[in-house]
Design a protein around this motif. Structure first.
Motif, PDB file in Angstrom:
ATOM      1  N   UNK A 187       0.864  -1.174   0.000  1.00 44.29           N
ATOM      2  CA  UNK A 187       0.000   0.000   0.000  1.00 44.29           C
ATOM      3  C   UNK A 187       0.899   1.222   0.000  1.00 44.29           C
ATOM      4  N   UNK A 188       0.850   2.014  -1.078  1.00 44.64           N
ATOM      5  CA  UNK A 188       1.707   3.200  -1.084  1.00 44.64           C
ATOM      6  C   UNK A 188       0.934   4.453  -0.720  1.00 44.64           C
ATOM      7  N   UNK A 189      -0.392   4.385  -0.769  1.00 46.67           N
ATOM      8  CA  UNK A 189      -1.174   5.544  -0.322  1.00 46.67           C
ATOM      9  C   UNK A 189      -2.551   5.066   0.110  1.00 46.67           C
ATOM     10  N   UNK A 190      -3.052   5.642   1.192  1.00 44.06           N
ATOM     11  CA  UNK A 190      -4.398   5.349   1.683  1.00 44.06           C
ATOM     12  C   UNK A 190      -4.999   6.657   2.169  1.00 44.06           C
ATOM     13  N   UNK A 191      -6.184   6.978   1.661  1.00 42.16           N
ATOM     14  CA  UNK A 191      -6.892   8.201   2.039  1.00 42.16           C
ATOM     15  C   UNK A 191      -8.295   7.829   2.489  1.00 42.16           C
ATOM     16  N   UNK A 192      -8.778   8.518   3.510  1.00 37.64           N
ATOM     17  CA  UNK A 192     -10.139   8.305   3.999  1.00 37.64           C
ATOM     18  C   UNK A 192     -11.093   9.134   3.148  1.00 37.64           C
ATOM     19  N   UNK A 193     -12.064   8.490   2.538  1.00 37.87           N
ATOM     20  CA  UNK A 193     -13.042   9.208   1.710  1.00 37.87           C
ATOM     21  C   UNK A 193     -14.015  10.010   2.561  1.00 37.87           C
ATOM     22  N   UNK A 194     -14.084   9.721   3.852  1.00 45.72           N
ATOM     23  CA  UNK A 194     -15.026  10.338   4.794  1.00 45.72           C
ATOM     24  C   UNK A 194     -16.475   9.956   4.502  1.00 45.72           C
ATOM     25  N   UNK A 195     -16.687   9.139   3.505  1.00 43.63           N
ATOM     26  CA  UNK A 195     -18.047   8.728   3.148  1.00 43.63           C
ATOM     27  C   UNK A 195     -18.127   7.206   2.996  1.00 43.63           C
ATOM     28  N   UNK A 196     -17.230   6.631   2.199  1.00 39.90           N
ATOM     29  CA  UNK A 196     -17.288   5.207   1.889  1.00 39.90           C
ATOM     30  C   UNK A 196     -16.012   4.475   2.287  1.00 39.90           C
ATOM     31  N   UNK A 197     -15.377   4.927   3.351  1.00 35.83           N
ATOM     32  CA  UNK A 197     -14.187   4.246   3.831  1.00 35.83           C
ATOM     33  C   UNK A 197     -12.936   4.626   3.073  1.00 35.83           C
ATOM     34  N   UNK A 198     -11.863   3.871   3.289  1.00 38.00           N
ATOM     35  CA  UNK A 198     -10.580   4.232   2.690  1.00 38.00           C
ATOM     36  C   UNK A 198     -10.528   3.940   1.190  1.00 38.00           C
ATOM     37  N   UNK A 199      -9.705   4.725   0.517  1.00 36.76           N
ATOM     38  CA  UNK A 199      -9.331   4.459  -0.870  1.00 36.76           C
ATOM     39  C   UNK A 199      -7.848   4.156  -0.823  1.00 36.76           C
ATOM     40  N   UNK A 200      -7.467   3.010  -1.343  1.00 37.96           N
ATOM     41  CA  UNK A 200      -6.073   2.581  -1.279  1.00 37.96           C
ATOM     42  C   UNK A 200      -5.468   2.477  -2.675  1.00 37.96           C
ATOM     43  N   UNK A 201      -4.238   2.917  -2.808  1.00 38.47           N
ATOM     44  CA  UNK A 201      -3.457   2.690  -4.012  1.00 38.47           C
ATOM     45  C   UNK A 201      -2.437   1.618  -3.668  1.00 38.47           C
TER      46      UNK A 201
END
Length: 107
Positions: free
Chosen positions: A31-45
């Motif tokens: 996992x090189x990047x993980x951001x919280x969508x604040x709506x539908x959980x994390x988005x991971x690259x």
């Protein structure tokens, strides 16, 4: 999940993962990047061998993954998703459907 399995994913097309498949993917991938969508959980690259993937969840909590061409495409995908989520807070009436192909038609 192996890189060979991930290479079978159609580029840009969403693929639904079971909870077990998601666990296998996250255990095997970097996992090189993980951001919280604040709506539908994390988005991971993610990177699995030489395969670049983006993983997110739909409104029902179902894990969705898609293969992208490269890291730059994954960063553009993430930026577009986060921008849409930001606009949602402003009442744009827009929504994110992780099951649609990427790039989205007209996008």
């Amino acid at each position: 999940m192996t890189p060979d399995e991930a290479r079978t994913f159609q580029p840009g097309r969403a693929r639904v993962l079971s909870a077990g498949e998601l666990g296998e993917l996250l255990a095997a991938a970097e996992t090189w990047r993980e951001e919280d969508s604040s709506v539908q959980g994390p988005i991971r690259l993610l990177r699995l061998g030489d395969v670049v993937l983006a993983q997110e969840h739909d409104p029902h909590g179902t894990a969705v993954v898609r293969r992208l061409d490269d890291r730059a495409a994954a960063e553009r995908f993430l930026a577009a998703r986060l921008a849409t989520y930001d606009r949602m807070w402003d009442g744009c009436g827009c929504r994110v459907d992780p099951h649609l192909p990427w790039p989205e038609p007209g996008g």
